[in-house]
Motif scaffolding. Structure first.
Motif, short mmCIF file in Angstrom:
data_model
loop_
_atom_site.label_atom_id
_atom_site.label_comp_id
_atom_site.label_asym_id
_atom_site.label_seq_id
_atom_site.Cartn_x
_atom_site.Cartn_y
_atom_site.Cartn_z
N TRP A 241 0.70 -1.10 -0.06
CA TRP A 241 -0.05 -0.10 -0.06
C TRP A 241 0.70 1.06 0.04
N LYS A 242 2.02 1.19 0.20
CA LYS A 242 3.03 2.50 0.82
C LYS A 242 3.35 2.55 -0.97
N TYR A 243 3.50 1.51 -1.71
CA TYR A 243 4.29 1.81 -3.37
C TYR A 243 3.07 2.19 -4.26
N LYS A 244 3.60 3.74 -5.17
CA LYS A 244 2.66 3.98 -5.88
C LYS A 244 2.66 2.84 -7.34
N GLY A 245 1.70 2.91 -8.23
CA GLY A 245 1.17 2.52 -9.21
C GLY A 245 2.16 2.20 -10.40
N ASN A 246 2.89 3.11 -10.82
CA ASN A 246 4.39 3.17 -11.72
C ASN A 246 5.50 2.68 -11.14
N GLU A 247 5.54 2.64 -9.70
CA GLU A 247 6.39 1.91 -9.16
C GLU A 247 6.15 0.44 -8.94
N LEU A 248 5.60 -0.13 -9.11
CA LEU A 248 5.01 -1.22 -9.53
C LEU A 248 5.83 -1.97 -10.30
N GLU A 249 6.23 -1.69 -11.30
CA GLU A 249 6.58 -2.09 -12.87
C GLU A 249 8.62 -2.01 -12.32
N ILE A 250 9.05 -1.11 -11.28
CA ILE A 250 10.46 -1.37 -11.33
C ILE A 250 10.58 -2.39 -10.46
N ILE A 287 2.30 -1.85 -17.53
CA ILE A 287 1.31 -2.67 -17.73
C ILE A 287 2.12 -3.18 -18.07
N ALA A 288 2.41 -4.02 -18.95
CA ALA A 288 3.33 -4.87 -19.51
C ALA A 288 3.49 -5.74 -19.11
N THR A 289 4.25 -4.91 -18.39
CA THR A 289 5.75 -5.86 -17.73
C THR A 289 4.85 -6.62 -16.44
N ILE A 290 3.87 -5.71 -15.45
CA ILE A 290 3.28 -6.53 -14.65
C ILE A 290 2.44 -7.66 -14.96
N LEU A 291 1.84 -8.11 -16.27
CA LEU A 291 1.22 -8.57 -16.94
C LEU A 291 2.33 -9.75 -16.85
N LYS A 292 3.41 -9.25 -17.78
CA LYS A 292 4.66 -10.53 -17.62
C LYS A 292 4.90 -11.50 -16.23
N VAL A 293 4.85 -10.26 -15.31
CA VAL A 293 5.28 -11.63 -14.25
C VAL A 293 4.36 -12.21 -13.43
N PHE A 294 3.01 -11.83 -13.89
CA PHE A 294 1.83 -12.51 -13.44
C PHE A 294 1.55 -13.56 -14.18
N ARG A 295 1.89 -13.22 -15.52
CA ARG A 295 1.57 -14.43 -16.40
C ARG A 295 3.15 -15.97 -15.84
N HIS A 296 4.09 -15.44 -15.70
CA HIS A 296 5.14 -16.64 -15.09
C HIS A 296 4.96 -16.66 -13.03
N ALA A 297 3.63 -16.09 -13.19
CA ALA A 297 3.62 -17.11 -11.95
C ALA A 297 2.28 -17.70 -11.54
N ASN A 298 1.34 -17.86 -12.50
CA ASN A 298 0.71 -17.99 -13.18
C ASN A 298 -0.41 -17.61 -12.61
N PHE A 299 -0.80 -16.67 -12.15
CA PHE A 299 -2.19 -16.18 -11.81
C PHE A 299 -2.77 -15.92 -12.88
N ASN A 300 -3.82 -16.25 -12.35
CA ASN A 300 -5.08 -16.20 -13.23
C ASN A 300 -6.26 -15.68 -12.37
N MET A 301 -6.41 -14.97 -11.59
CA MET A 301 -7.99 -14.41 -11.61
C MET A 301 -8.71 -14.14 -12.27
N THR A 302 -9.37 -13.97 -13.13
CA THR A 302 -10.17 -13.93 -14.11
C THR A 302 -11.20 -12.58 -13.85
N SER A 303 -11.52 -12.32 -12.58
CA SER A 303 -12.34 -11.28 -12.51
C SER A 303 -11.61 -9.70 -12.80
#
Length: 684
Positions: A241-250, A287-303
């Protein structure tokens, strides 16, 4: 000393390398002689830095402000090269000349590298004559353009390693940043740096800036221990919660570039929620970088994926800001990998990909085209006509002008052919090249990609789906590699409902000669049940059943009967074959069997009309997770069964699970009822 480093590193964004040549020369002179002390030179450097950056001279800031400045500088560097203001550039030459005259440096000294004597002198100082503060100050202000000695680089690195536990943490980050910015090879330093923070992680994670700096260094170094990432993940779960949206990319880049998969399932879940809240402030690269991490983690929350796709499609500025096709590739590839089909998003991706491809023209990456094509085909999403034509033209042009790219990366041509085959397209020039003897050999010699089995599937599908293809086919030697690839025992053990249904149908239909279990399409390696009907009565399957054996002529001439009527039937079949089969989120729903009839008949066994039935048992991984349609690879199979003249009785995954749990009497009654209702078969 901090203000000196802060000013000089800040000036790096607006000054040319000449500034740092000046700074290094003067630093060396300050160390070697009594004419000027380090502090005196620092004052001069601050004044010059203030002139360059337009800043007024001020007192050194507090440590907490220092962290904020340093992090913001690093965040800029993770995005793209900083543009140098033209106004600063116009002032730069006169400022440097004035300062050179003040420091009494010749033009040769000002422009040149360190001489051998100067390098040796500097090495001696690094080895022991400098205090920690002087060491850090000197390293921070070194410019690689002046360092022409590997020995000097190694000496600097060794000094940094030996002082690692005595230096303040933020000084270590300063040194790491200078090594990164100047691309100085310091693997030993970074290895010790990462190991140091495995133990001392608590000292920096209390401040989000420290965590971002560590992620930045990990991204550059390219490796980190599992223990370090485990601690880092636990911290992020509790403090995201302490981090901003674009900081998630780093943070995400640290996982991507170290090839580390998220182990804590709560972390991608929390990141997904934060993404949706701050999506309007995030750029598409993040957004693309974070989705790449989600794909590697098999994160599949459909909603999450559905809501994200809706938001992206409504914000047209997001896609308009994309300048690199790799961003679109990562987004499309992520949705395809987790089997979430959002029709509007895939259409938007095709439109913007086509726009970027046309802008790049000859510089289009073949791999990017192949990946977007694969994503659409995998989700069974039809290609827009203009997009398909452009892809086809580019691929054929690459085959003519630069075929070496496919020989170097044979997996690209195989994935392209497979994607086209999923959608029912078999352009002869591309398939003829991909199945050429040389490409077959390239694929065999590249076992790490495991693409030879895919090429085998493509080759065998050509015989079923095309009557016009006259190009290359897989050789006998190539096909012989897969004669033992089908494992019926494994299929019976893992495919729910198959084994128990086979046993009951043998009893219901009158014996094992009336129902066969095997691989009707052995190249696709999924087992089905097969039975023959004549006048709605089961008859014995008395032939040797060539369909259950693999050889070059996999299918008889009677089976390969594709004509124009079949081609006309394909689009409507693709659009409607799976409608209503599965509920949106319940993958084991209580559906009934679905009958997919075929209007074709074939002549077998003494010239009588035989109706061939294939009872198929798709698994959950054959469907998208949020729609009622099957994935491209299973659509491929159903289409081929139809082309072979089979009527398909499809057992959805929910029904297969129920059959597995039924008692024998209930299972028998189920099949008697469905054979009568779906196939009009009356059994005693």
């Amino acid at each position: 000393m901090y203000l000196v480093r802060r000013t000089c590193i800040s000036c790096y964004t607006i000054a040319s390398p000449n500034y740092f040549k000046l700074f290094n020369k003067a630093t060396l002179k300050a160390i070697q002689s009594n004419r000027a002390s380090i502090s005196q030179f620092s004052t001069r450097a601050v004044k010059l830095g203030n002139q360059l950056s337009g800043l007024r001279h001020s007192e050194p800031s507090q440590d907490n402000n220092r962290e904020n400045w340093f992090t913001s500088d690093l965040l800029k560097k993770t995005k793209s090269k900083i543009q140098k203001p033209s106004e600063r550039q116009r002032q730069l030459s006169s400022i440097l000349q004035h300062t050179r005259r003040q420091l009494k440096l010749s033009k040769e000294e000002f422009m040149g590298q360190f001489s051998e004597a100067e390098s040796n002198n500097l090495i001696q100082n690094f080895k022991g004559n400098l205090t920690d503060e002087q060491f850090v100050n000197t390293v921070i202000n070194l410019h690689k353009g002046l360092i022409n000695s590997n020995k000097l680089i190694r000496t600097i690195e060794a000094g940094a390693v030996s002082r690692m536990r005595s230096l303040p943490i933020w000084d270590l980050f300063d040194i790491a940043d200078r090594f990164i910015v100047e691309t100085i090879p310091a693997n030993k330093f970074f290895s010790h740096f990462v190991h140091y923070f495995e133990v001392e992680l608590e000292k920096i994670v209390c401040n989000p800036r420290g965590t971002l700096l560590l992620a930045y260094v990990l991204s550059y170094h390219g490796s980190g221990s599992l223990e370090l990432f485990e601690k880092l993940e636990q911290h992020l779960v509790e403090n995201l919660w302490k981090y901003k949206g674009n900081e998630l990319e780093i943070l995400a880049m640290a996982f991507v570039l170290t090839n580390t998969r998220m182990q804590n399932f709560l972390l991608p879940h929390n990141m997904a929620k934060k993404m949706l809240k701050q999506l309007q402030y995030m750029n598409m690269n993040a957004i693309a970088t974070i989705l790449k991490v989600f794909r590697h983690a098999n994160f599949n929350m459909t909603s999450f994926y559905e809501e994200l796709a809706d938001l992206l499609c409504t914000d047209h500025n997001k896609f308009s800001s994309i300048r690199h096709t790799s961003v679109l590739v990562h987004i499309a590839f992520c949705f395809a990998s987790v089997h979430v089909h959002h029709s509007q998003l895939m259409d938007v991706i095709q439109q913007h990909a086509l726009k970027l491809f046309k802008e790049l023209e000859l510089n289009v990456r073949t791999k990017d085209m192949s990946k977007i094509l694969w994503a659409c085909a995998s989700l069974n999403h039809q290609l827009e006509e203009q997009f398909y034509k452009f892809i086809l033209e580019q691929l054929e042009r690459t085959i003519d002008t630069n075929p070496e790219i496919f020989q170097k990366f044979p997996e690209v041509i195989v994935e392209t052919m497979q994607s086209l085959a999923y959608l029912g397209h078999y352009p002869e020039k591309i398939f003829n090249f991909g199945l050429s003897p040389h490409m077959q050999q390239c694929i065999i010699e590249n076992p790490r990609m495991d693409k030879d089995i895919d090429l085998f599937k493509i080759d065998q599908s050509i015989a079923i789906e095309t009557s016009y293809y006259k190009g290359n086919r897989a050789s006998e030697d190539f096909i012989s590699r897969f004669k033992e690839s089908c494992d019926l025992k494994f299929e019976l053990a893992t495919r729910q409902g198959l084994q128990c249904s086979w046993a009951v149908l043998i009893k219901v239909l009158g014996g094992p000669d009336y129902v066969k279990c095997g691989f009707i399409l052995p190249h696709l390696r999924t087992a089905d049940l097969k039975l023959h009907l004549e006048d709605n009565r089961p008859i014995k399957i008395s032939d040797t059943n060539n369909h259950l054996q693999i050889h070059h002529q996999l299918l008889s001439v009677e089976d390969i009967t594709m004509n124009s009527s079949n081609v006309d039937m394909l689009p409507s079949f693709q659009e409607g074959v799976m409608a209503g089969l599965l509920k949106k989120y319940n993958r084991i729903a209580d559906e009934g069997l679905t009958f997919l009839p075929n209007t074709k008949t074939c002549q077998e066994n003494h010239g009588s009309h035989i109706k061939k039935i294939a009872i198929v048992f798709p698994g959950l991984n054959q469907y998208t997770v949020n729609t009622n349609q099957c994935l491209g690879h299973y659509q491929w199979k159903l289409r081929q069964l139809h082309m072979l003249g089979y009527n398909i009785l499809l057992v959805p995954p929910g029904v297969g699970r129920k059959l597995q749990a039924m008692l024998p009497y209930g299972l028998e009654q189920f099949w008697k009822m469905n054979l009568h209702q779906k196939l009009q078969v009356t059994v005693k």
